[in-house]
Design an enzyme around this catalytic site. Sequence first.
Site, PDB file in Angstrom:
ATOM      1  N   ARG A  37     -13.813 -16.146  28.370  1.00 53.42           N
ATOM      2  CA  ARG A  37     -14.563 -17.215  27.694  1.00 53.42           C
ATOM      3  C   ARG A  37     -14.768 -16.987  26.204  1.00 53.42           C
ATOM      4  NH1 ARG A  37     -19.585 -16.940  31.571  1.00 53.42           N
ATOM      5  NH2 ARG A  37     -18.964 -14.753  31.392  1.00 53.42           N
ATOM      6  N   CYS A  91     -19.436 -13.060  25.808  1.00 51.79           N
ATOM      7  CA  CYS A  91     -19.433 -13.293  27.253  1.00 51.79           C
ATOM      8  C   CYS A  91     -19.590 -11.936  27.927  1.00 51.79           C
ATOM      9  CB  CYS A  91     -18.184 -14.054  27.708  1.00 51.79           C
ATOM     10  SG  CYS A  91     -16.614 -13.168  27.566  1.00 51.79           S
ATOM     11  N   ASP A 115     -17.967 -18.160  34.570  1.00 52.87           N
ATOM     12  CA  ASP A 115     -16.979 -17.117  34.313  1.00 52.87           C
ATOM     13  C   ASP A 115     -15.756 -17.373  35.200  1.00 52.87           C
ATOM     14  OD1 ASP A 115     -15.532 -14.846  33.778  1.00 52.87           O
ATOM     15  OD2 ASP A 115     -17.172 -13.455  34.217  1.00 52.87           O
TER      16      ASP A 115
END
Length: 143
Positions: free
Chosen positions: A16, A10, A115
Site C-alpha cells: 500500500r 503501511c 492490506d
Amino acid sequence: MAFDNILVVCVGNICRSPMAAAMLAKRYPEKHIDSAGVSALVDHPADAKAIEIMADDDLDLSSHVAKQISEPLVKKADLILTMSVGQTKWIEERWPHCRGKTFRIGHWIDKDIIDPYGSSTSVFEVAKSNIIDSLEQWHKKII
C-alpha cells in the site's frame, strides 16, 4: 502550511505505501515523497502484484526497497499518511511530536485501506482504488 515532505506508511512497506507514494510522486513531482512500514519487510522489493497493477498506470515500483519507519523519517515529514487508525495511533504513541501531522490516508472519507498482502490481484485493485479515492480528498490540502 506547505506539505513538501510527505511520508506514506503501511505495515510491510511493500504494497500500500509504495503504491500511494508512487501516485503522490507522479502528481506532485516537486515534493519529496517517501514511504516506510511500521513492521517493514526491510530490503524487500514491492509486492509483484503491486508492481503489476501500478504498471497499468505507468507507475514503476520495480526499484522500491522496503524500509522501517524511523525517527529521522518522521521528523523530516510535514505530513504522515497511514493506512489505518491503528497505524496513526502507533506512530503518535511512539513519537508524540507527530500528533497533528499524522493522518489516515482515508481520513476525509472515513476509510481504512485494507492490506492486500497475500491476496488476489482483485484485492490489490480494491486497495489501489481506495488509495486513489482517499488521495483525491487530500489534493487541495497538499498543493
